[in-house]
Scaffold this active site. Structure first.
Site, PDB file in Angstrom:
ATOM      1  N   ARG A   1      44.143   0.738 -32.983  1.00 53.94           N
ATOM      2  CA  ARG A   1      43.929   1.621 -34.140  1.00 53.94           C
ATOM      3  C   ARG A   1      44.189   0.807 -35.397  1.00 53.94           C
ATOM      4  O   ARG A   1      44.834  -0.246 -35.364  1.00 53.94           O
ATOM      5  CB  ARG A   1      44.753   2.918 -34.086  1.00 53.94           C
ATOM      6  N   GLY A   2      43.680   1.343 -36.517  1.00 50.86           N
ATOM      7  CA  GLY A   2      43.724   0.593 -37.774  1.00 50.86           C
ATOM      8  C   GLY A   2      42.306   0.132 -38.083  1.00 50.86           C
ATOM      9  O   GLY A   2      41.583  -0.352 -37.208  1.00 50.86           O
TER      10      GLY A   2
ATOM     11  N   ASP B   1      41.785   3.215 -44.738  1.00 55.98           N
ATOM     12  CA  ASP B   1      40.736   3.288 -43.719  1.00 55.98           C
ATOM     13  C   ASP B   1      39.361   3.331 -44.354  1.00 55.98           C
ATOM     14  O   ASP B   1      38.359   2.994 -43.729  1.00 55.98           O
ATOM     15  CB  ASP B   1      40.965   4.500 -42.820  1.00 55.98           C
TER      16      ASP B   1
ATOM     17  N   ASN C   1      43.614   7.184 -46.548  1.00 59.32           N
ATOM     18  CA  ASN C   1      44.564   6.490 -45.663  1.00 59.32           C
ATOM     19  C   ASN C   1      45.358   7.524 -44.878  1.00 59.32           C
ATOM     20  O   ASN C   1      45.177   8.738 -45.033  1.00 59.32           O
ATOM     21  CB  ASN C   1      45.493   5.591 -46.501  1.00 59.32           C
ATOM     22  N   LYS C   2      46.223   7.021 -44.024  1.00 58.38           N
ATOM     23  CA  LYS C   2      47.013   7.872 -43.130  1.00 58.38           C
ATOM     24  C   LYS C   2      47.656   9.028 -43.876  1.00 58.38           C
ATOM     25  O   LYS C   2      48.174   8.872 -44.989  1.00 58.38           O
ATOM     26  CB  LYS C   2      48.072   6.981 -42.450  1.00 58.38           C
TER      27      LYS C   2
ATOM     28  N   GLN D   1      53.246   5.451 -36.171  1.00 57.91           N
ATOM     29  CA  GLN D   1      52.785   4.054 -36.248  1.00 57.91           C
ATOM     30  C   GLN D   1      53.771   3.172 -37.017  1.00 57.91           C
ATOM     31  O   GLN D   1      53.880   1.984 -36.746  1.00 57.91           O
ATOM     32  CB  GLN D   1      51.413   3.980 -36.949  1.00 57.91           C
TER      33      GLN D   1
ATOM     34  N   ARG E   1      35.519   7.572 -33.694  1.00 60.92           N
ATOM     35  CA  ARG E   1      36.471   8.100 -34.689  1.00 60.92           C
ATOM     36  C   ARG E   1      35.758   8.186 -36.035  1.00 60.92           C
ATOM     37  O   ARG E   1      34.999   7.268 -36.378  1.00 60.92           O
ATOM     38  CB  ARG E   1      37.709   7.195 -34.848  1.00 60.92           C
TER      39      ARG E   1
HETATM   40  O1  MRU Z   1      45.107   6.547 -37.370  1.00 67.18           O
HETATM   41  P1  MRU Z   1      45.291   5.088 -37.547  1.00 67.18           P
HETATM   42  O2  MRU Z   1      46.581   4.579 -37.011  1.00 67.18           O
HETATM   43  O3  MRU Z   1      44.080   4.297 -37.086  1.00 67.18           O
HETATM   44  O4  MRU Z   1      45.340   4.920 -39.135  1.00 67.18           O
HETATM   45  C1  MRU Z   1      45.435   3.644 -39.680  1.00 67.18           C
HETATM   46  C2  MRU Z   1      45.973   3.679 -41.027  1.00 67.18           C
HETATM   47  O5  MRU Z   1      45.891   4.640 -41.736  1.00 67.18           O
HETATM   48  C3  MRU Z   1      46.661   2.454 -41.450  1.00 67.18           C
HETATM   49  O6  MRU Z   1      47.860   2.770 -42.024  1.00 67.18           O
HETATM   50  C4  MRU Z   1      45.993   1.617 -42.430  1.00 67.18           C
HETATM   51  O7  MRU Z   1      46.455   1.880 -43.674  1.00 67.18           O
HETATM   52  C5  MRU Z   1      44.597   1.381 -42.488  1.00 67.18           C
HETATM   53  S1  MRU Z   1      44.185   0.145 -41.341  1.00 67.18           S
HETATM   54  C6  MRU Z   1      44.462  -1.386 -42.072  1.00 67.18           C
END
Ligand code: MRU
Length: 367
Positions: free
Chosen positions: A54-55, A249, A259-260, A208, A95
């Site tokens: 993930r990421g 993201d 972002n998350k 995470q 995703r």
């Molecule tokens: O749901 P995830 O774990 O895939 O989300 C990822 C993120 O949001 C990361 O924190 C990140 O900021 C982006 S990936 C470099």
């Protein structure tokens, strides 16, 4: 980055068996270090969807290798073009939020479609996937160098006292191929001998931060403290955060940052307390087509990630329930931080303002 002294990327082709792509299966961290073999498109889709990896950045590279597997599988069918397209569509649907997924599929599929001979298509796909991974490593390293200047200035202003950096989720090397995005400046500062300390948001519901960021910072020797997601505002009010750096993201062409979930609240607290709030991202995470963050599909994940929690006890991984059996839960996985709350975007080219004009200038000037 090194794990127990040995260097790893997060995704690579098997050195002796060309049919296998290998990844670090992040679901088991920090308790176990597990490498997973991926040989089919279905497995790659599951790895992305179920977050074995993930990421945004590694998702883009996995998309490239997924297209390579798609070309291999399509070659075994009577209708390469249709079979290849179906598999690419399945990868893209794994995703919704990280733009790198579609970007990686489209980029690799384009070289496959341009090649004539089937063997040439397969070979071209693997080459392109490798190139994506290598380019992302280079971008991460450059982001590290540009972010280092910001941390260096803060360290000088504090007379060498520790620079306290808050980060959310994992935009570390596990989310990339190496170095990370938000963590790249932190590793660069640590390697340059600057005293840094990281506040690591646990990042419910999948933790995470607590599981992955804390683990990788520890592997590199960087001082850090895990905090619950609600702590950042308090720390900022009390002068205990010098800088926030997060990843993204997808960043839209106006500089809005997706972002998350929880990133927006950190940006609000940073704004209210005059703490610089930077977003570290490679150009592959910019969606030039979308005008604003509100246009980005926000992934809604399963309730069970909220109603229960995973942990380890006596070497066993356990999942326990947290909430009353009949209470429904909502699991929005990402949020949008409006551009005006972002101090700057740290890209492979330097630091850009988070605005349509800023981003356009930043990338045009470099071409
Ligand atoms: O749901 P995830 O774990 O895939 O989300 C990822 C993120 O949001 C990361 O924190 C990140 O900021 C982006 S990936 C470099």
């Amino acid at each position: 980055m090194k794990v127990d002294g040995k260097h790893y990327y997060t995704i690579w082709k098997h050195p002796e068996d060309i049919s296998k792509i290998q990844i670090i299966d992040q679901r088991h961290l920090p308790h176990r270090f597990v490498i997973e073999d991926i040989t089919t498109v279905d497995q790659m889709v599951a790895a992305i969807r179920d977050m074995h990896l993930r990421g945004a950045i590694i998702i883009g590279a996995a998309a490239g290798y997924g297209v390579y597997l798609a070309a291999r599988e399509a070659a075994e069918t009577g209708n390469f073009d249709q079979a290849f397209k179906d598999r690419c569509d399945a990868l893209k649907a794994a995703r919704p939020t990280a733009v790198n997924l579609e970007w990686g599929v489209n980029r690799t599929a384009a070289v496959v479609n341009a090649a004539i001979d089937i063997n040439e298509k397969i070979h071209a796909a693997l080459q392109e996937a490798d190139d994506i991974a290598l380019e992302e490593i280079d971008r991460s390293q450059r982001i590290g160098a540009h972010g280092l200047s910001i941390i260096k200035k803060l360290s000088q202003a504090k007379g060498g006292e520790p620079v306290n950096i808050l980060t959310h989720c994992n935009a570390g090397w596990l989310a990339c191929i190496d170095h990370g995005t938000a963590t790249a400046p932190i590793y660069a500062a640590y390697d340059a001998g600057i005293d840094v300390h990281v506040w690591v948001d646990e990042t419910r519901p999948r933790n995470q931060g607590a599981r992955l960021t804390a683990w990788e910072l520890g592997q590199h020797g960087v001082k850090h403290t895990v905090i619950v997601d609600n702590t950042g505002g308090h720390l900022m009010q009390n002068g205990m955060v010098d800088l926030v750096i997060v990843g993204t993201d997808r960043t839209t062409s106006n500089g809005d940052v997706v972002n998350k979930i929880g990133t927006y609240l950190k940006a609000l607290a940073a704004h209210d307390n005059g703490v610089p709030f930077y977003v570290a991202l490679p150009s592959s995470s910019i969606d030039w087509e979308l005008q604003s963050g509100s246009d980005v599909p926000i992934e809604l994940r399963g309730e069970e990630e909220v109603t229960s929690i995973w942990g380890e006890s006596d070497g066993e991984l356990l999942c326990v329930r947290l909430t009353p059996k009949n209470s429904p839960a909502a699991n929005y996985a990402f949020d949008v931080t409006p551009a005006h709350l972002v101090t700057g975007l740290i890209t492979e080219l330097g630091v850009s303002s988070a605005s349509a004009e800023g981003l356009r200038e930043h990338f045009n000037n470099a071409r």
